[in-house]
Motif scaffolding. Structure first.
Motif, PDB file in Angstrom:
ATOM      1  N   ARG A 157      87.558 -15.341  41.165  1.00  0.00           N
ATOM      2  CA  ARG A 157      88.796 -15.955  41.627  1.00  0.00           C
ATOM      3  C   ARG A 157      89.383 -15.137  42.773  1.00  0.00           C
ATOM      4  O   ARG A 157      90.005 -15.686  43.685  1.00  0.00           O
ATOM      5  N   TYR A 158      89.197 -13.823  42.741  1.00  0.00           N
ATOM      6  CA  TYR A 158      89.788 -12.925  43.735  1.00  0.00           C
ATOM      7  C   TYR A 158      88.764 -12.445  44.761  1.00  0.00           C
ATOM      8  O   TYR A 158      89.132 -12.120  45.890  1.00  0.00           O
ATOM      9  N   LEU A 164      96.769  -2.547  39.103  1.00  0.00           N
ATOM     10  CA  LEU A 164      96.337  -3.913  38.787  1.00  0.00           C
ATOM     11  C   LEU A 164      97.236  -4.534  37.723  1.00  0.00           C
ATOM     12  O   LEU A 164      97.571  -5.724  37.793  1.00  0.00           O
ATOM     13  N   LEU A 187     100.217  -5.892  39.265  1.00  0.00           N
ATOM     14  CA  LEU A 187      99.952  -7.205  39.860  1.00  0.00           C
ATOM     15  C   LEU A 187      99.866  -8.288  38.789  1.00  0.00           C
ATOM     16  O   LEU A 187     100.257  -9.427  39.009  1.00  0.00           O
ATOM     17  N   LYS A 240      91.962  -7.472  48.016  1.00  0.00           N
ATOM     18  CA  LYS A 240      91.987  -8.903  48.316  1.00  0.00           C
ATOM     19  C   LYS A 240      93.346  -9.514  47.985  1.00  0.00           C
ATOM     20  O   LYS A 240      93.844 -10.385  48.715  1.00  0.00           O
ATOM     21  N   VAL A 241      93.968  -9.077  46.889  1.00  0.00           N
ATOM     22  CA  VAL A 241      95.227  -9.668  46.453  1.00  0.00           C
ATOM     23  C   VAL A 241      96.397  -9.191  47.309  1.00  0.00           C
ATOM     24  O   VAL A 241      97.299  -9.973  47.637  1.00  0.00           O
ATOM     25  N   THR A 242      96.393  -7.903  47.688  1.00  0.00           N
ATOM     26  CA  THR A 242      97.531  -7.354  48.439  1.00  0.00           C
ATOM     27  C   THR A 242      97.390  -7.489  49.943  1.00  0.00           C
ATOM     28  O   THR A 242      98.386  -7.395  50.672  1.00  0.00           O
ATOM     29  N   ILE A 288      89.419  -5.921  44.249  1.00  0.00           N
ATOM     30  CA  ILE A 288      90.366  -6.983  43.868  1.00  0.00           C
ATOM     31  C   ILE A 288      91.757  -6.652  44.380  1.00  0.00           C
ATOM     32  O   ILE A 288      92.464  -7.517  44.920  1.00  0.00           O
ATOM     33  N   ILE A 289      92.164  -5.400  44.236  1.00  0.00           N
ATOM     34  CA  ILE A 289      93.486  -4.989  44.727  1.00  0.00           C
ATOM     35  C   ILE A 289      93.603  -5.231  46.221  1.00  0.00           C
ATOM     36  O   ILE A 289      94.623  -5.719  46.712  1.00  0.00           O
ATOM     37  N   ARG A 296     100.291 -12.141  39.949  1.00  0.00           N
ATOM     38  CA  ARG A 296      99.365 -12.247  41.084  1.00  0.00           C
ATOM     39  C   ARG A 296      97.912 -12.074  40.652  1.00  0.00           C
ATOM     40  O   ARG A 296      96.987 -12.417  41.403  1.00  0.00           O
ATOM     41  N   VAL A 297      97.689 -11.540  39.459  1.00  0.00           N
ATOM     42  CA  VAL A 297      96.354 -11.362  38.900  1.00  0.00           C
ATOM     43  C   VAL A 297      96.425 -11.730  37.419  1.00  0.00           C
ATOM     44  O   VAL A 297      97.438 -11.481  36.757  1.00  0.00           O
ATOM     45  N   GLU A 298      95.359 -12.330  36.895  1.00  0.00           N
ATOM     46  CA  GLU A 298      95.239 -12.600  35.465  1.00  0.00           C
ATOM     47  C   GLU A 298      94.071 -11.800  34.907  1.00  0.00           C
ATOM     48  O   GLU A 298      92.970 -11.819  35.468  1.00  0.00           O
TER      49      GLU A 298
END
Length: 457
Positions: free
Chosen positions: A85-86, A68, A71, A164-166, A161-162, A76-78
């Motif tokens: 948000r994710y 994370l 990312l 969803k983002v990737t 979250i990982i 790509r992530v805050e």
């Protein structure tokens, strides 16, 4: 200190604690030192070696957090962004909390979440999505950001979250982001990958004093972000060396930015009277031992135990894995870590001495406490205090897998400022504290970074 000395100590302690198999790796003076002893399984024994795969339990969280942070470094992530948000569909019974929980809250255990959800969402690629959906019924133990309380559930949500983002499954993402770039060829999440290598199985001690193999071998898939990685001590030293470095792998390729790795080691929340450490960084337990700063993490899963401790200022790391417990495995791991610190670095970890027995204080804290899965009972007997940790009977009855045996009753000593220390048994050295209501009555007890609410005196 020679490899022979380490091997002799590890073998002697493994025999003393009655462990089937153990593996230890040390990074010191720019070199690797290994010691292994015993067998992978009492039923199907093979000698343990440096490449034998053990289940790491919660040491797996360091991989989830590192990925994370990678990312984060890529923009790509805050960390301060809300989880929604994710994962826009993220829901809790407390709507305001669901809106407020941030990514960092998950990674430093301040989301207000209890230990875990006692659910199994299967082995499909939708396991984490289904797990996150189950949180619609997940009651919190506090407001987001209010306090730290160790949470498996929070890290499993971080794994979602990982995904969803990737756009990958969690396991695919960790492999591509971390494991493959670092050349970690003996680290896996799936049984099909593990079973073609030499691997350890967990053991629990039965009521008759006999060790038996734990089944199943590992937790269900939704727990992979918080506790599902299986790895060897050789790979774990590779992992430790990466976190001692600048974010590059052995061929000089930047895997994760150096700033992101350094940020993981900075304290984000303070811990009080906890054996886990003085505070949490981004996942890492931060602890000062004998005048040096350390980062580390421990883990347990299905009768297997792992500990990883890194001393950045001394370019030192130790990893310990064992395959029986809970009493023996935890005690062995802690003993080996303390020995290694003293013999390689001349760093001595000393436990605080309990105060003399005080009947009034003892009667004040005696009683029953619980969280979502376990109870602790503190009793005042024979001018002393005891502590007993048990899995709830209803949790055992509902479980579709074998659960570890309850910890034997241990001695407990009080410290100043409503703090305490366990002074015997597998939990020896574990510290905690009692929290109070505004009127001064005891509200709960913290043990191993987890809140147990008082239910009776």
């Amino acid at each position: 200190m020679s490899e022979v000395a380490l091997s002799e100590f590890v073998a002697a302690k493994a025999e003393e604690f009655g462990l089937p198999g153990v593996a230890v790796g040390v990074w010191v003076d720019g070199a690797e030192v290994f010691a292994t002893h015993g067998v992978t399984s009492l039923e199907n024994p093979l000698p343990v070696d440096r490449d034998t795969v053990f289940v790491l339990g919660s040491v797996s969280k360091t991989y989830t957090a590192t990925a994370l942070m990678g990312l984060v470094a890529e923009g790509r992530v805050e960390l301060d962004a809300p989880v929604r948000r994710y994962i826009p569909e993220f829901t809790l019974p407390d709507e305001q909390a669901a809106a407020d929980i941030t990514v960092l809250n998950l990674l430093n255990h301040t989301a207000g979440m209890d230990w875990r959800q006692d659910v199994n969402t299967g082995e499909g690629d939708d396991a984490l999505a289904a797990y996150a959906a189950k949180m619609a019924d997940f009651q919190l133990i506090g407001k987001p950001g209010e306090r730290a309380s160790y949470s498996q559930a929070g890290f499993d949500l971080a794994g979602r979250i990982i995904e969803k983002v990737t756009g990958q499954t969690f396991e695919q993402a960790i492999t591509s982001l971390v494991l493959e770039p670092l050349g970690m060829t003996h680290s896996f999440y799936f049984r099909d990958d593990v079973m073609t290598r030499r691997f350890a199985v967990g053991h629990n001690l039965g009521e008759d004093g006999t060790l038996t193999v734990v089944r199943p071998w590992s937790h269900a898939r939704q727990d992979n972000p918080g506790g599902g990685l299986a790895s060897s001590v050789a790979d774990q030293l590779r992992w430790a060396r990466f976190h001692l470095g600048d974010g590059t792998n052995e061929d000089g390729t930047q895997v994760i930015g150096a700033h992101a790795l350094a940020q993981m080691k900075q304290q984000t929340v303070e811990l009080r009277a906890s054996t886990l450490g003085d505070g949490f960084g981004v996942c890492w337990f931060l602890k000062e031992i004998g005048g040096v700063q350390t980062i580390g993490h421990g883990g347990s899963a299905m009768g297997q135990f792992a500990d990883l401790l890194i001393v950045p200022e001394r370019n030192f790391a130790i990893v310990v894995t064992s395959n029986a417990g809970p009493d023996a495995g935890m005690a062995f791991n802690r003993t080996v870590v303390k020995w290694a610190l003293e013999h390689y670095l001349d760093v001595v970890e000393k436990d605080p001495e309990p105060l003399p027995f005080d009947e009034a204080r003892a009667s004040e804290v005696a009683g029953a406490y619980e969280n979502d899965l376990m109870t602790i009972t503190i009793g005042a007997v024979n001018a002393g205090l005891t502590i007993e940790c048990k899995i709830k009977p209803e949790v055992r009855a509902a479980a579709d897998t074998e659960l570890p045996p309850d910890m034997p009753v241990a001695d407990l000593g009080l410290l100043p400022s409503d703090e305490y220390i366990v002074t015997s048994g597998g939990l020896q050295g574990q510290r905690g504290f009692f929290s109070r209501n505004p009127d001064g009555t005891i509200l709960g007890a913290d043990l191993a970074g987890r809140l147990f609410t008082r239910v009776s005196a």
